[in-house]
Enzyme design. Structure first.
Site, short mmCIF file in Angstrom:
data_model
loop_
_atom_site.label_atom_id
_atom_site.label_comp_id
_atom_site.label_asym_id
_atom_site.label_seq_id
_atom_site.Cartn_x
_atom_site.Cartn_y
_atom_site.Cartn_z
N GLY A 120 35.50 32.44 10.57
CA GLY A 120 36.58 32.11 9.69
C GLY A 120 37.26 30.75 9.77
O GLY A 120 36.74 29.89 10.53
N ASN B 54 34.47 39.67 15.62
CA ASN B 54 33.49 40.89 15.26
C ASN B 54 32.64 41.06 16.47
O ASN B 54 32.22 40.15 17.14
CB ASN B 54 32.58 40.79 14.26
CG ASN B 54 31.37 40.06 14.56
OD1 ASN B 54 30.45 40.95 14.56
ND2 ASN B 54 31.26 38.81 13.94
N ASN C 10 17.26 35.33 12.75
CA ASN C 10 18.56 35.27 13.42
C ASN C 10 18.29 35.09 14.88
O ASN C 10 17.93 35.98 15.61
CB ASN C 10 19.44 36.46 13.08
CG ASN C 10 20.87 36.54 13.54
OD1 ASN C 10 21.11 35.54 14.51
ND2 ASN C 10 21.70 37.32 13.13
N LYS D 291 21.82 41.76 5.57
CA LYS D 291 22.02 42.08 7.02
C LYS D 291 21.12 41.52 7.70
O LYS D 291 19.84 42.07 7.38
CB LYS D 291 22.73 43.23 7.25
CG LYS D 291 23.11 43.87 8.51
CD LYS D 291 24.33 42.81 9.27
CE LYS D 291 24.62 43.36 10.74
NZ LYS D 291 25.35 42.55 11.35
N LEU E 288 24.83 44.80 15.05
CA LEU E 288 23.61 44.90 14.49
C LEU E 288 23.40 46.41 13.65
O LEU E 288 22.48 46.75 13.57
CB LEU E 288 22.33 44.62 15.22
CG LEU E 288 21.96 43.17 15.44
CD1 LEU E 288 20.92 43.09 16.08
CD2 LEU E 288 21.30 42.96 13.88
N THR F 149 33.75 35.34 6.58
CA THR F 149 34.90 36.20 7.04
C THR F 149 35.85 36.26 5.57
O THR F 149 36.34 37.37 5.35
CB THR F 149 35.88 35.53 7.86
OG1 THR F 149 35.31 35.33 9.25
CG2 THR F 149 37.41 36.13 8.08
N CYS G 230 22.62 36.18 17.53
CA CYS G 230 23.50 37.45 17.43
C CYS G 230 24.18 37.69 18.91
O CYS G 230 23.41 37.57 19.88
CB CYS G 230 22.88 38.95 17.08
SG CYS G 230 24.17 40.04 17.52
N MET H 198 29.86 43.79 15.74
CA MET H 198 29.44 44.95 15.00
C MET H 198 27.99 45.60 15.61
O MET H 198 28.03 46.73 15.63
CB MET H 198 28.89 44.26 13.77
CG MET H 198 30.06 43.58 12.59
SD MET H 198 31.63 44.60 12.45
CE MET H 198 30.84 45.44 11.23
O1 RRO Z 1 25.92 42.62 13.96
C1 RRO Z 1 26.64 41.80 14.49
O2 RRO Z 1 27.33 42.04 15.53
C2 RRO Z 1 26.70 40.26 14.44
C3 RRO Z 1 25.49 39.54 14.24
BR1 RRO Z 1 23.74 40.42 14.26
C4 RRO Z 1 25.23 38.11 14.25
O3 RRO Z 1 24.54 37.64 13.99
N1 RRO Z 1 26.56 37.57 14.34
C5 RRO Z 1 27.78 38.32 14.39
O4 RRO Z 1 28.59 37.90 14.38
N2 RRO Z 1 27.58 39.64 14.40
#
Ligand code: RRO
Length: 309
Positions: A218, A68, A124, A44, A72, A269, A127, A70
């Site tokens: 996806g 998503n 990365n 991750k 990080l 995905t 994000c 998320m």
């Molecule tokens: O963690 C995320 O929300 C996330 C990251 Br760091 C990314 O590089 N790409 C993504 O779709 N979600």
């Protein structure tokens, strides 16, 4: 079938691996990748301190893909630096995904990773999900400043994970920056950022963070991913290896990425949806596809996409 590949001098027995973010946050998840048929273990994206990430719900599978935000969620640099040496026992490349919330974070992370010794680092730059933080890869000057600074620190080969670009001028401009820096690979694409999925029954967004805006992944993003792989292949050919990511669900999708110019393929995905068993299925399917077409290896079809006269 020979599914092997080489990225920045590192040999992968199988050129298939998880996309960063997919089932790779915790030690248990990383070890499960090591015990699977994945060709590498990608972590991750990590930040200096552990993060819980954004509020739930923050990942939803939708028709043809996923959205998503998320935010990080990760264990932090020190925890991954401690974990990485143990992941070497799985006898496949370990790829550390480096992120940060400020430019200085990346420098600190580069130092921590040098000591930990992954085989490759994927920086990365894309994000889309941190409120108030733009995707670095859309700012070419900022990208160059950041990569210049970390290049001086890294003792490990590093590449970059890019957002999708939608205009050839942007492919050419970012390619010039990355060539000047001397990155050893590029991974394209991250999720298509800041998209919106609507639930018409509930008359509501489907994820909580950022008013429902999130990164699309996806099957539905495959044409965007293939276009980005192809655009960089047409600029670089085999001079800078490309890891294709986006919309891979079956062996034919892998074949398409490699035809466009990918040297390896990441799975996002469908890995989340199917679990680590997906790597065995995909290796079988791409093997059948290559055999049917008379290719002796995965890399023998790389870049061979035909255009019309
Ligand atoms: O963690 C995320 O929300 C996330 C990251 Br760091 C990314 O590089 N790409 C993504 O779709 N979600």
């Amino acid at each position: 079938m020979d599914l092997s590949t080489k990225i920045a001098g590192v040999t992968f027995r199988v050129g298939l691996m998880n996309a960063s973010g997919a089932l790779c946050v915790t030690q248990a998840e990383l070890e499960a990748l090591g015990e699977s048929d994945a060709g590498a273990i990608v972590t991750k994206s990590m930040t200096p301190l552990a993060r819980e990430g954004n509020p739930l719900p923050r990942y939803v599978a939708i028709d043809g893909g996923s959205i998503n935000s998320m935010g990080l969620p990760n264990l932090g640099y020190p925890a991954y630096a401690k974990l990485i040496p143990g992941l070497k026992r799985f006898k496949r490349p370990v790829v550390a995904s480096l992120a940060g919330l400020h430019p200085d974070d990346f420098l600190e992370g580069a130092k921590a990773l040098n000591a930990a010794g992954p085989d490759l680092v994927e920086v990365n730059l894309s994000c889309p999900n941190i409120p108030g933080k733009p995707q670095i890869g859309y700012d070419f000057d900022e990208t160059e400043r950041l990569l210049e600074a970390i290049r001086d620190i890294f003792t490990i080969p590093f590449g970059v994970k890019l957002p999708p670009y939608f205009d050839p001028i942007h492919h050419h401009k970012i390619a010039e920056v990355l060539q000047r820096i001397g990155v050893t690979f590029v991974t394209v694409i991250n999720s298509v950022g800041n998209t919106l999925v609507v639930d018409p029954e509930q008359e509501r967004v489907v994820i909580k963070p950022k008013g429902g805006f999130g990164g699309l992944g996806g099957r539905i993003i495959k044409p965007v991913a293939l276009a980005n792989v192809r655009a960089f292949w047409k600029i670089w050919g085999d001079r800078i290896p490309i890891i294709g990511t986006g919309g891979v669900e079956n062996g034919t999708d892998i074949f398409e990425h490699v035809l466009c110019g990918a040297s390896a393929v990441q799975i996002g995905t469908i890995l989340v949806e199917e679990g680590v068993g997906v790597f065995r299925r995909l290796a079988q399917e791409v093997t059948e596809c290559l055999e049917r077409k008379g290719y002796p290896s995965l890399m023998s079809c790389r870049g061979k996409l035909q255009e019309m006269d």
